[in-house]
Design an enzyme around this catalytic site. Sequence first.
Site, PDB file in Angstrom:
ATOM      1  N   HIS A  51       0.838  -1.213   0.000  1.00 44.17           N
ATOM      2  CA  HIS A  51       0.000   0.000   0.000  1.00 44.17           C
ATOM      3  C   HIS A  51       0.866   1.254   0.000  1.00 44.17           C
ATOM      4  O   HIS A  51       1.034   1.870   1.030  1.00 44.17           O
ATOM      5  CB  HIS A  51      -0.894   0.001   1.245  1.00 44.17           C
ATOM      6  CG  HIS A  51      -2.050   0.954   1.178  1.00 44.17           C
ATOM      7  ND1 HIS A  51      -1.983   2.247   1.640  1.00 44.17           N
ATOM      8  CD2 HIS A  51      -3.306   0.804   0.701  1.00 44.17           C
ATOM      9  CE1 HIS A  51      -3.145   2.844   1.471  1.00 44.17           C
ATOM     10  NE2 HIS A  51      -3.979   1.978   0.911  1.00 44.17           N
ATOM     11  N   PHE A  52       1.371   1.698  -0.943  1.00 39.96           N
ATOM     12  CA  PHE A  52       1.433   1.275  -2.343  1.00 39.96           C
ATOM     13  C   PHE A  52       2.909   1.060  -2.685  1.00 39.96           C
ATOM     14  O   PHE A  52       3.729   1.877  -2.283  1.00 39.96           O
ATOM     15  CB  PHE A  52       0.844   2.362  -3.245  1.00 39.96           C
ATOM     16  CG  PHE A  52      -0.625   2.581  -2.998  1.00 39.96           C
ATOM     17  CD1 PHE A  52      -1.565   1.759  -3.604  1.00 39.96           C
ATOM     18  CD2 PHE A  52      -1.067   3.564  -2.147  1.00 39.96           C
ATOM     19  CE1 PHE A  52      -2.927   1.957  -3.381  1.00 39.96           C
ATOM     20  CE2 PHE A  52      -2.418   3.763  -1.920  1.00 39.96           C
ATOM     21  CZ  PHE A  52      -3.351   2.962  -2.529  1.00 39.96           C
TER      22      PHE A  52
END
Length: 155
Positions: A51-52
């Site tokens: 993420h991410f």
Amino acid sequence: MAADRKMIDRVLEAIPQQAPFRFIDDILGIDEQSVTSSYRFDEKAFFYKGHFPGNPITPGVILVETMAQAGVTALGIYQLLIDLPEEKPLNTLTPLFVFIDRVEFLHPVKPGQRVIIKGKKLYFRRGNIKSKTSIVREDGLTVCHGVLTGTGVKH
């Protein structure tokens, strides 16, 4: 009246969440109306990997959990401990976060950043607590804020 270190330690001991899912490093202040806590997001936390990738930020659900642990769990536990004798542990209720209202996300939190979480009690009655809670980064930017509700469930 603000709590002393001994009471703060009692609250911290009673919080059921533990690493790696505990988002309170310390309680900086707590009384019948409010709580202020701090947390530094570990750069190696499991959720940053996905993420991410290449641009990790703290997921919103983790930020909501962070607000709930301070503004609902810690503040609710404090309300219960106020009149509980020191030698008696708080072990009959599990605090549960049950409702989110009007949460707004304003700025991201990157891995390694420290945040300050503030919760203000709106009400506490019959084991239910409602708190207006916010997270602010150390640079002063408000990350998110909202109204959270929790309850104690007998186990």
